[in-house]
Write a protein that holds these residues in place. Structure first.
Motif, PDB file in Angstrom:
ATOM      1  N   UNK A  65       0.833  -1.198   0.000  1.00 25.35           N
ATOM      2  CA  UNK A  65       0.000   0.000   0.000  1.00 25.35           C
ATOM      3  C   UNK A  65       0.873   1.255   0.000  1.00 25.35           C
ATOM      4  N   UNK A  66       2.040   1.200   0.651  1.00 26.41           N
ATOM      5  CA  UNK A  66       2.929   2.361   0.625  1.00 26.41           C
ATOM      6  C   UNK A  66       3.453   2.629  -0.780  1.00 26.41           C
ATOM      7  N   UNK A  67       3.817   1.572  -1.501  1.00 21.50           N
ATOM      8  CA  UNK A  67       4.325   1.763  -2.864  1.00 21.50           C
ATOM      9  C   UNK A  67       3.258   2.389  -3.756  1.00 21.50           C
ATOM     10  N   UNK A  68       2.033   1.932  -3.640  1.00 22.94           N
ATOM     11  CA  UNK A  68       0.948   2.511  -4.447  1.00 22.94           C
ATOM     12  C   UNK A  68       0.674   3.956  -4.042  1.00 22.94           C
ATOM     13  N   UNK A  69       0.763   4.236  -2.752  1.00 21.23           N
ATOM     14  CA  UNK A  69       0.533   5.603  -2.284  1.00 21.23           C
ATOM     15  C   UNK A  69       1.614   6.544  -2.799  1.00 21.23           C
ATOM     16  N   UNK A  70       2.864   6.098  -2.744  1.00 23.35           N
ATOM     17  CA  UNK A  70       3.967   6.930  -3.253  1.00 23.35           C
ATOM     18  C   UNK A  70       3.771   7.221  -4.734  1.00 23.35           C
ATOM     19  N   UNK A  71       3.386   6.211  -5.487  1.00 19.31           N
ATOM     20  CA  UNK A  71       3.158   6.401  -6.930  1.00 19.31           C
ATOM     21  C   UNK A  71       2.028   7.402  -7.165  1.00 19.31           C
ATOM     22  N   UNK A  72       0.955   7.299  -6.367  1.00 23.98           N
ATOM     23  CA  UNK A  72      -0.165   8.218  -6.524  1.00 23.98           C
ATOM     24  C   UNK A  72       0.253   9.658  -6.227  1.00 23.98           C
ATOM     25  N   UNK A  73       0.980   9.846  -5.125  1.00 28.44           N
ATOM     26  CA  UNK A  73       1.343  11.206  -4.716  1.00 28.44           C
ATOM     27  C   UNK A  73       2.342  11.818  -5.683  1.00 28.44           C
ATOM     28  N   UNK A  74       3.270  11.015  -6.207  1.00 28.67           N
ATOM     29  CA  UNK A  74       4.259  11.551  -7.151  1.00 28.67           C
ATOM     30  C   UNK A  74       3.620  11.975  -8.468  1.00 28.67           C
ATOM     31  N   UNK A  75       2.423  11.497  -8.707  1.00 25.38           N
ATOM     32  CA  UNK A  75       1.706  11.920  -9.905  1.00 25.38           C
ATOM     33  C   UNK A  75       0.914  13.192  -9.706  1.00 25.38           C
ATOM     34  N   UNK A  76       0.995  13.782  -8.516  1.00 23.55           N
ATOM     35  CA  UNK A  76       0.256  15.009  -8.221  1.00 23.55           C
ATOM     36  C   UNK A  76       1.240  16.158  -8.032  1.00 23.55           C
ATOM     37  N   UNK A  77       0.756  17.361  -8.251  1.00 20.50           N
ATOM     38  CA  UNK A  77       1.572  18.553  -8.018  1.00 20.50           C
ATOM     39  C   UNK A  77       1.104  19.323  -6.795  1.00 20.50           C
ATOM     40  N   UNK A  78       0.052  18.839  -6.136  1.00 17.66           N
ATOM     41  CA  UNK A  78      -0.531  19.581  -5.018  1.00 17.66           C
ATOM     42  C   UNK A  78      -0.281  18.912  -3.676  1.00 17.66           C
ATOM     43  N   UNK A  79       0.718  18.009  -3.620  1.00 18.54           N
ATOM     44  CA  UNK A  79       0.989  17.298  -2.373  1.00 18.54           C
ATOM     45  C   UNK A  79       2.501  17.100  -2.220  1.00 18.54           C
ATOM     46  N   UNK A  80       3.021  17.545  -1.089  1.00 21.28           N
ATOM     47  CA  UNK A  80       4.447  17.360  -0.795  1.00 21.28           C
ATOM     48  C   UNK A  80       4.648  16.011  -0.126  1.00 21.28           C
ATOM     49  N   UNK A  81       5.670  15.290  -0.535  1.00 22.91           N
ATOM     50  CA  UNK A  81       5.970  13.952  -0.008  1.00 22.91           C
ATOM     51  C   UNK A  81       7.393  13.918   0.523  1.00 22.91           C
ATOM     52  N   UNK A  82       7.554  13.350   1.716  1.00 21.94           N
ATOM     53  CA  UNK A  82       8.884  13.074   2.252  1.00 21.94           C
ATOM     54  C   UNK A  82       8.820  11.753   2.996  1.00 21.94           C
ATOM     55  N   UNK A  83       9.967  11.092   3.149  1.00 17.72           N
ATOM     56  CA  UNK A  83      10.008   9.787   3.821  1.00 17.72           C
ATOM     57  C   UNK A  83      11.099   9.768   4.868  1.00 17.72           C
ATOM     58  N   UNK A  84      10.794   9.110   5.971  1.00 13.68           N
ATOM     59  CA  UNK A  84      11.757   8.965   7.051  1.00 13.68           C
ATOM     60  C   UNK A  84      11.732   7.527   7.565  1.00 13.68           C
ATOM     61  N   UNK A  85      12.855   7.124   8.133  1.00 18.37           N
ATOM     62  CA  UNK A  85      12.955   5.823   8.803  1.00 18.37           C
ATOM     63  C   UNK A  85      13.028   6.063  10.296  1.00 18.37           C
ATOM     64  N   UNK A  86      12.201   5.334  11.049  1.00 17.89           N
ATOM     65  CA  UNK A  86      12.216   5.491  12.499  1.00 17.89           C
ATOM     66  C   UNK A  86      11.872   4.155  13.146  1.00 17.89           C
ATOM     67  N   UNK A  87      12.754   3.677  14.016  1.00 17.76           N
ATOM     68  CA  UNK A  87      12.534   2.424  14.742  1.00 17.76           C
ATOM     69  C   UNK A  87      12.173   1.270  13.812  1.00 17.76           C
TER      70      UNK A  87
END
Length: 311
Positions: free
Chosen positions: A208-230
């Motif tokens: 579901x994360x991979x599909x979400x990343x693909x969806x958001x990268x296809x938009x210009x109205x949403x900022x995306x960042x990723x972090x690793x924690x625990x």
């Protein structure tokens, strides 16, 4: 931010319903629920804490045939303890079940199943492993949120989605502690976070994360960042001028004005310019000039004859 209905006028559109449901979360609710439906996932819907119904109204649009939608709230009922009673009185003193139901029925033909009482009644009313989507937005007290998260785990399907509200608001530390405790000790996997909600699953978050990343990268109205924690990959999303998904108006929405009936057809008037033949007063002015010239230059007999002819 409006917290009470100041008028008895029924809501015309979703934005007219008081509550806290940002556009980014509307987009995410729509995406997660639509993704489940497109993949053939079936299961019930649950919202714990509905306030005046804004997010419940939105979620109810995704109810599929054969599924049920359950909501739970204290409304004007008695809280289970003094701390919860004080919280309810301070923040939700004007909320009644009648207001919620009227708002919901403005957009839907039938109510969801309504449980009036503390969220602790939910496990005894909703079957384990029956839900595909659970939204928790009830008490902000740690003890209650801890119980709501534990109940959500038992009620969800293996890959079901839980949404936890106010997990990082400054006035809700109890929600933050219960949320991250579930992540660190309870195997809740964060999928993404918005400004105020955490979306997670007790299943595998990878697909579901991979599909979400693909969806958001296809938009210009949403900022995306990723972090690793625990050991968890956390997707952080932020709106950049997002528009809310299309949502039908309520049954009370004003009908659009009928177009004005056209009047009788007539030929357009010719443009009028000063001094032209169609200009108002042009003929009298020309006659005045002729009369003055005649008086100055012609003999009196001819002048009188000319005046009679012009009259």
């Amino acid at each position: 931010m409006t917290t009470t209905q100041e008028t008895t006028r029924p809501p015309q559109r979703l934005d007219d319903v008081p509550g806290w449901f940002p556009v980014l979360d509307q987009v995410l609710f729509d995406w997660f629920l639509s993704r489940q439906e497109a993949s053939g996932t079936r299961g019930d819907l649950l919202e714990v804490g509905v306030y005046m119904g804004k997010s419940a109204i939105f979620t109810g649009r995704h109810l599929q045939p054969g599924e049920s939608f359950t909501v739970c709230d204290l409304f004007e009922g008695d809280a289970p303890d003094d701390a919860n009673r004080a919280e309810s009185t301070k923040s939700y003193g004007k909320l009644t079940r009648r207001i919620f139901e009227e708002n919901y029925l403005a957009f839907h033909d039938a109510l969801p199943r309504v449980l009036q009482g503390p969220s602790s009644v939910v496990p005894g009313e909703v079957a384990p492993g029956s839900c595909r989507f659970v939204h928790v937005d009830a008490s902000h007290l740690y003890e209650h949120v801890h119980g709501d998260i534990r109940a959500a785990r038992d009620l969800l399907l293996p890959d079901g989605i839980v949404v936890l509200d106010d997990f990082r608001s400054e006035h809700t530390p109890g929600v933050s502690i219960a949320t991250w405790e579930a992540v660190l000790n309870g195997e809740l996997h964060p999928i993404c976070i918005s400004t105020q909600k955490l979306y997670g699953t007790w299943g595998d978050p990878g697909p579901v994360q991979e599909e979400l990343i693909e969806m958001v990268r296809g938009r210009t109205d949403c900022h995306l960042s990723m972090q690793e924690a625990a050991g968890h990959r956390i997707i952080r999303l932020k709106s950049k001028g997002m528009r809310a998904p299309e949502f039908p108006p309520s049954r009370y929405a004003d009908a659009p004005d009928a177009p004005e009936a056209p009047g009788p057809t007539s030929a357009p008037a010719a443009p009028v310019t000063p001094g032209s033949a169609g200009s108002a007063g042009s003929v009298p002015r020309r006659r005045s000039r002729v009369r003055r010239v005649a008086v100055d230059l012609l003999p009196p007999v001819l002048t009188r004859a000319l005046r009679r002819a012009m009259r």
